[in-house]
Design an enzyme around this catalytic site. Structure first.
Site, PDB file in Angstrom:
ATOM      1  N   TYR A 115       0.567  -1.138  -0.081  1.00  0.00           N
ATOM      2  CA  TYR A 115       0.074   0.190   0.151  1.00  0.00           C
ATOM      3  C   TYR A 115       0.791   1.685  -0.486  1.00  0.00           C
ATOM      4  O   TYR A 115       1.008   2.133  -1.070  1.00  0.00           O
ATOM      5  CB  TYR A 115      -0.825   0.057   1.552  1.00  0.00           C
ATOM      6  CG  TYR A 115      -1.742   1.433   1.297  1.00  0.00           C
ATOM      7  CD1 TYR A 115      -2.979   1.380   0.704  1.00  0.00           C
ATOM      8  CD2 TYR A 115      -1.635   2.207   2.456  1.00  0.00           C
ATOM      9  CE1 TYR A 115      -3.722   2.472   0.835  1.00  0.00           C
ATOM     10  CE2 TYR A 115      -2.282   2.921   2.470  1.00  0.00           C
ATOM     11  CZ  TYR A 115      -3.067   3.265   1.867  1.00  0.00           C
ATOM     12  OH  TYR A 115      -3.677   4.593   2.135  1.00  0.00           O
ATOM     13  N   VAL A 117      -9.203   6.743   8.027  1.00  0.00           N
ATOM     14  CA  VAL A 117     -10.227   7.601   7.954  1.00  0.00           C
ATOM     15  C   VAL A 117     -10.849   6.750   8.226  1.00  0.00           C
ATOM     16  O   VAL A 117     -10.887   5.802   7.880  1.00  0.00           O
ATOM     17  CB  VAL A 117     -10.462   8.235   6.521  1.00  0.00           C
ATOM     18  CG1 VAL A 117     -11.711   9.073   6.627  1.00  0.00           C
ATOM     19  CG2 VAL A 117      -9.902   9.317   6.181  1.00  0.00           C
TER      20      VAL A 117
END
Length: 241
Positions: free
Chosen positions: A146, A179
Site C-alpha cells: 500500500y 479515515v
C-alpha cells in the site's frame, strides 16, 4: 461561468461519497464510478450520474466516460479516490496481491487520467486530485504494498503537474490519516487500528471523511491555479512534511 463537471472514483461510500456530495454542494455536476451501485450517493446528490465500472479496466473506463459526456457534455475535475489497503507482513505478500494493489492504487489513476485528459484539455481548465496517504510518511511495516503504491502516486502527481501546467490543468494529492469508513472499520481500523493511529496524531481523534472536504474544495477552486504538484498532508499531525 460555465458549470463544472466532476468525476469521482470509489463514490459508493466513505470518502468518495463525501467528495461527491461536497462538489455537488459547490455547484458541480457530479458523476461517480464504483464497482457497485451507489444509491446512497444518488440520494444525496442532485442529478447524480451513477457509473458502475472497474477502474482498472480501460474498456470499462472508456464506456463510463462516454456516459459522462453524453449527459454533461464536458468534464473538468477528476478525483482518483478508489483504492485498496490490505495489511499483512511483508513475507506474506504474494506477487498476485502486490500486482492487485498496484493495479488499483497506481495503474487505475493513470488509466483514468489518460482517458479524461482530452476533455480537460478541450475545456482549457482542469483539476486532477489523487488521494494518497500519510502512511507514505509514517511507513507502517504491515502495509508495504500500500505504501509503495501511494508513494508512486505522489510521484505520478508531481510529474503530471509539470506536464499539464501549460494546459491550465493542475494535479495535486491529498494525504489523509486512517479515515473512519465502513471498509476501514472492517479491516485496518479493527482490533485497535484506529486507536493506534490516534496515539500517533497531534489531534487525538479518528479522522472522519468530512475532515477532507475543505481541502478538496480548496484544491479544485477557481483560485487555486497556482497550486500544483503538491501533496497536502491532512492527517491530524501524525507526520510533518
Amino acid at each position: 461561468m460555465e458549470t463544472r463537471t466532476a468525476l469521482v472514483t470509489g463514490a459508493a461510500q466513505g470518502l468518495g461519497q463525501e467528495f461527491a456530495v461536497a462538489l455537488a454542494g459547490r455547484g458541480y455536476r457530479v458523476a461517480g464510478i464504483d464497482l457497485v451501485p451507489q444509491p446512497e450517493t444518488g440520494e444525496r446528490v442532485l442529478d447524480y450520474l451513477e457509473l458502475i465500472a472497474d477502474v482498472t479496466d480501460e474498456e470499462q473506463i472508456g464506456h463510463a466516460l462516454e456516459q459522462v459526456i453524453d449527459r454533461f457534455g464536458t468534464l473538468h475535475v477528476l478525483v482518483n479516490n478508489a483504492g485498496v489497503y490490505p495489511e499483512s507482513a511483508f513475507e506474506d505478500i504474494t506477487p498476485e496481491e502486490w500486482r492487485r494493489v498496484m493495479r488499483v492504487n497506481l495503474e487505475a489513476p493513470f488509466l483514468l487520467t489518460r482517458a479524461v485528459l482530452p476533455y480537460l484539455r478541450a475545456a482549457g481548465w482542469g483539476r486532477i486530485v489523487n488521494i494518497v496517504s500519510a502512511a507514505v510518511l509514517t511507513a507502517p511495516p504491515t502495509m508495504v504494498a500500500y505504501v509503495s503504491s501511494k508513494a508512486g502516486l505522489i510521484g505520478f502527481t508531481r510529474s503530471l503537474a509539470s506536464a499539464l501546467g501549460p494546459s491550465g490543468i493542475t494535479a495535486n494529492a491529498i494525504a489523509p490519516s486512517m479515515v473512519r469508513t465502513a471498509t476501514a472499520e472492517r479491516t485496518v481500523g479493527a482490533d485497535g487500528g484506529f486507536e493506534h493511529v490516534r496515539s500517533q496524531q497531534a489531534v487525538p481523534r479518528t479522522q472522519e471523511p468530512s475532515d477532507l472536504v475543505s481541502t478538496l474544495l480548496y484544491v479544485v477552486d477557481e483560485g487555486s491555479d497556482f497550486l500544483t504538484g503538491q501533496t497536502l498532508n491532512v492527517a491530524g499531525g501524525s507526520a510533518y512534511l
